[in-house]
Design an enzyme around this catalytic site. Structure first.
Site, PDB file in Angstrom:
ATOM      1  N   LYS A 134      62.171  -2.037 -28.008  1.00  0.00           N
ATOM      2  CA  LYS A 134      62.679  -2.750 -26.823  1.00  0.00           C
ATOM      3  C   LYS A 134      64.171  -2.488 -26.596  1.00  0.00           C
ATOM      4  O   LYS A 134      64.999  -3.407 -26.633  1.00  0.00           O
ATOM      5  CB  LYS A 134      62.452  -4.261 -26.960  1.00  0.00           C
ATOM      6  CG  LYS A 134      60.995  -4.660 -27.129  1.00  0.00           C
ATOM      7  CD  LYS A 134      60.847  -6.172 -27.096  1.00  0.00           C
ATOM      8  CE  LYS A 134      59.429  -6.639 -27.229  1.00  0.00           C
ATOM      9  NZ  LYS A 134      58.829  -6.449 -28.551  1.00  0.00           N
ATOM     10  N   ASP A 182      70.515  -1.653 -23.473  1.00  0.00           N
ATOM     11  CA  ASP A 182      71.954  -1.412 -23.647  1.00  0.00           C
ATOM     12  C   ASP A 182      72.432  -0.631 -22.416  1.00  0.00           C
ATOM     13  O   ASP A 182      71.678  -0.467 -21.461  1.00  0.00           O
ATOM     14  CB  ASP A 182      72.182  -0.623 -24.961  1.00  0.00           C
ATOM     15  CG  ASP A 182      73.543  -0.904 -25.581  1.00  0.00           C
ATOM     16  OD1 ASP A 182      74.550  -0.921 -24.841  1.00  0.00           O
ATOM     17  OD2 ASP A 182      73.622  -1.089 -26.809  1.00  0.00           O
ATOM     18  N   LYS A 242      51.358  -0.335 -33.963  1.00  0.00           N
ATOM     19  CA  LYS A 242      52.661  -0.609 -33.362  1.00  0.00           C
ATOM     20  C   LYS A 242      53.645  -0.932 -34.473  1.00  0.00           C
ATOM     21  O   LYS A 242      53.378  -1.770 -35.333  1.00  0.00           O
ATOM     22  CB  LYS A 242      52.557  -1.800 -32.409  1.00  0.00           C
ATOM     23  CG  LYS A 242      53.890  -2.161 -31.768  1.00  0.00           C
ATOM     24  CD  LYS A 242      53.717  -3.240 -30.724  1.00  0.00           C
ATOM     25  CE  LYS A 242      53.830  -4.632 -31.252  1.00  0.00           C
ATOM     26  NZ  LYS A 242      55.171  -5.030 -31.718  1.00  0.00           N
ATOM     27  N   THR A 264      55.846 -12.311 -23.484  1.00  0.00           N
ATOM     28  CA  THR A 264      54.715 -13.247 -23.344  1.00  0.00           C
ATOM     29  C   THR A 264      55.006 -14.586 -24.037  1.00  0.00           C
ATOM     30  O   THR A 264      54.206 -15.501 -23.958  1.00  0.00           O
ATOM     31  CB  THR A 264      53.423 -12.617 -23.902  1.00  0.00           C
ATOM     32  OG1 THR A 264      53.737 -11.881 -25.085  1.00  0.00           O
ATOM     33  CG2 THR A 264      52.797 -11.664 -22.901  1.00  0.00           C
ATOM     34  N   ARG A 317      44.603 -13.322 -28.468  1.00  0.00           N
ATOM     35  CA  ARG A 317      44.078 -14.109 -29.582  1.00  0.00           C
ATOM     36  C   ARG A 317      42.562 -14.078 -29.554  1.00  0.00           C
ATOM     37  O   ARG A 317      41.961 -14.244 -28.488  1.00  0.00           O
ATOM     38  CB  ARG A 317      44.519 -15.578 -29.467  1.00  0.00           C
ATOM     39  CG  ARG A 317      45.992 -15.818 -29.746  1.00  0.00           C
ATOM     40  CD  ARG A 317      46.345 -15.592 -31.208  1.00  0.00           C
ATOM     41  NE  ARG A 317      47.765 -15.779 -31.461  1.00  0.00           N
ATOM     42  CZ  ARG A 317      48.686 -14.806 -31.375  1.00  0.00           C
ATOM     43  NH1 ARG A 317      48.361 -13.581 -31.036  1.00  0.00           N
ATOM     44  NH2 ARG A 317      49.961 -15.077 -31.633  1.00  0.00           N
ATOM     45  N   PRO A 324      73.189   2.573 -20.014  1.00  0.00           N
ATOM     46  CA  PRO A 324      72.338   3.767 -19.864  1.00  0.00           C
ATOM     47  C   PRO A 324      72.661   4.891 -20.848  1.00  0.00           C
ATOM     48  O   PRO A 324      71.751   5.480 -21.443  1.00  0.00           O
ATOM     49  CB  PRO A 324      72.607   4.202 -18.417  1.00  0.00           C
ATOM     50  CG  PRO A 324      72.945   2.929 -17.711  1.00  0.00           C
ATOM     51  CD  PRO A 324      73.710   2.101 -18.711  1.00  0.00           C
ATOM     52  N   ARG A 379      48.771 -11.056 -35.149  1.00  0.00           N
ATOM     53  CA  ARG A 379      48.271 -12.022 -36.115  1.00  0.00           C
ATOM     54  C   ARG A 379      46.758 -12.241 -36.118  1.00  0.00           C
ATOM     55  O   ARG A 379      46.195 -12.545 -37.163  1.00  0.00           O
ATOM     56  CB  ARG A 379      49.028 -13.350 -35.943  1.00  0.00           C
ATOM     57  CG  ARG A 379      50.448 -13.250 -36.504  1.00  0.00           C
ATOM     58  CD  ARG A 379      51.354 -14.334 -35.990  1.00  0.00           C
ATOM     59  NE  ARG A 379      51.737 -14.098 -34.592  1.00  0.00           N
ATOM     60  CZ  ARG A 379      52.593 -14.846 -33.921  1.00  0.00           C
ATOM     61  NH1 ARG A 379      53.148 -15.882 -34.496  1.00  0.00           N
ATOM     62  NH2 ARG A 379      52.895 -14.552 -32.669  1.00  0.00           N
ATOM     63  N   ASP A 435      57.964  -0.052 -30.973  1.00  0.00           N
ATOM     64  CA  ASP A 435      58.312  -1.184 -30.103  1.00  0.00           C
ATOM     65  C   ASP A 435      59.709  -1.698 -30.453  1.00  0.00           C
ATOM     66  O   ASP A 435      59.854  -2.710 -31.128  1.00  0.00           O
ATOM     67  CB  ASP A 435      57.233  -2.268 -30.314  1.00  0.00           C
ATOM     68  CG  ASP A 435      57.470  -3.543 -29.522  1.00  0.00           C
ATOM     69  OD1 ASP A 435      58.186  -3.491 -28.516  1.00  0.00           O
ATOM     70  OD2 ASP A 435      56.918  -4.581 -29.925  1.00  0.00           O
TER      71      ASP A 435
HETATM   72  O1  C5P Z   1      50.959 -11.713 -33.625  1.00  0.00           O
HETATM   73  P1  C5P Z   1      50.910 -11.424 -32.151  1.00  0.00           P
HETATM   74  O2  C5P Z   1      49.540 -10.911 -31.690  1.00  0.00           O
HETATM   75  O3  C5P Z   1      51.418 -12.567 -31.307  1.00  0.00           O
HETATM   76  O4  C5P Z   1      51.915 -10.187 -31.972  1.00  0.00           O
HETATM   77  C1  C5P Z   1      52.263  -9.681 -30.717  1.00  0.00           C
HETATM   78  C2  C5P Z   1      53.134  -8.474 -30.896  1.00  0.00           C
HETATM   79  O5  C5P Z   1      53.477  -7.958 -29.613  1.00  0.00           O
HETATM   80  C3  C5P Z   1      54.441  -8.752 -31.627  1.00  0.00           C
HETATM   81  O6  C5P Z   1      54.720  -7.599 -32.424  1.00  0.00           O
HETATM   82  C4  C5P Z   1      55.457  -8.889 -30.519  1.00  0.00           C
HETATM   83  O7  C5P Z   1      56.730  -8.430 -30.907  1.00  0.00           O
HETATM   84  C5  C5P Z   1      54.893  -7.966 -29.445  1.00  0.00           C
HETATM   85  N1  C5P Z   1      55.267  -8.272 -28.067  1.00  0.00           N
HETATM   86  C6  C5P Z   1      54.955  -9.472 -27.452  1.00  0.00           C
HETATM   87  N2  C5P Z   1      55.330  -9.707 -26.143  1.00  0.00           N
HETATM   88  C7  C5P Z   1      55.971  -8.769 -25.454  1.00  0.00           C
HETATM   89  C8  C5P Z   1      56.300  -7.549 -26.060  1.00  0.00           C
HETATM   90  C9  C5P Z   1      55.911  -7.335 -27.374  1.00  0.00           C
HETATM   91  O8  C5P Z   1      54.342 -10.325 -28.066  1.00  0.00           O
HETATM   92  N3  C5P Z   1      56.265  -8.973 -24.174  1.00  0.00           N
END
Ligand code: C5P
Length: 226
Positions: free
Chosen positions: A61, A64, A32, A113, A175, A66, A205, A59
């Site tokens: 996102k 804006d 990603k 999230t 995680r 249409p 991470r 990604d």
């Molecule tokens: O490091 P971590 O596992 O938290 O990264 C999650 C990735 O998913 C990040 O790149 C974040 O921008 C992306 N993301 C997210 N929640 C969303 C959409 C994308 O955490 N709803």
């Protein structure tokens, strides 16, 4: 239904990204590219990773009017990305404009999230329960012609029940057991995401900051794919 682990390459330069990916040898994980890497390196990074054999989820996102989103999506389509996304909060007309111009899969971001119900209520002034918003956003995405949503694994089953099992749930907030949550609020392990029916997990991470990223990736795959 395709299931895979997508690695969030949240780096700011090409060197850092390539050094990281070299740790994977001949493996070509689904990656990603988010805002940090895209703004740091530009569209060439997408072309390079595609040429190297990776599937790419871009990604950015988009959110804006249409016309602007449709035109941006037409440009993104020329990069050959496998998946990209828009914010479902941009509503159906914006999402339809994106879907009309897209070549790969377009999915909608429901609620980040990192957002809690308290923040939704007190800052964004959304009084409805978080899950209800996620489901309504998912239904809007489907009606607008998108192929799935980004949501928490905790919402995957309800999204599938509302929108069908071929409607993709792409789930960050993952995680490995024992890793720090960081800024994420709604987290699950890859094994839980599998049980909850996620189609793709997005892991940043827990892999990128691991002492041994390849081992962490393999562990995510084993837990998620079985
Ligand atoms: O490091 P971590 O596992 O938290 O990264 C999650 C990735 O998913 C990040 O790149 C974040 O921008 C992306 N993301 C997210 N929640 C969303 C959409 C994308 O955490 N709803």
């Amino acid at each position: 239904m395709p299931k895979d682990v997508i690695i969030a390459c949240d780096f700011s330069s090409e060197d850092e990204t390539m050094n990281f990916l070299e740790k994977f040898g001949d493996e070509r994980p689904y990656v990603k590219i988010g805002m940090e890497l895209f703004y740091g390196t530009g569209p060439d990074m997408v072309r390079k990773l595609k040429a190297r054999g990776h599937s790419v989820f871009l990604d950015l996102k988009l959110h804006d009017i249409p016309n602007t989103v449709g035109r941006a999506m037409a440009v993104i389509s020329t990069l050959g990305v496998d998946m990209c996304n828009v914010h479902a909060a941009g509503a159906k007309a914006m999402m339809s404009a994106a879907a009309a111009e897209a070549k790969g899969l377009v999915i909608g971001v429901t609620q980040l999230t990192s957002t809690s119900e308290k923040v939704m209520r007190e800052e964004i002034l959304i009084e409805k329960p978080l899950k209800e918003t996620v489901i309504q956003y998912a239904l809007n995405c489907k009606e607008a012609g998108l192929k799935g949503v980004v949501c928490s694994p905790l919402e995957a089953e309800e999204v599938h029940r509302a929108c069908g099992y071929d409607f993709l749930t792409v789930t960050p907030g993952i995680r490995l057991e024992g890793d720090a949550k960081g800024d994420q609020k709604r987290v699950t392990t890859p094994a839980m995401a599998r049980e909850l029916g996620s189609d793709y997990i997005v892991v940043g991470r827990s892999i990128t900051a691991a002492a041994d990223p390849l081992a962490a990736y393999e562990r995510c795959r084993k837990e998620f794919l079985g």
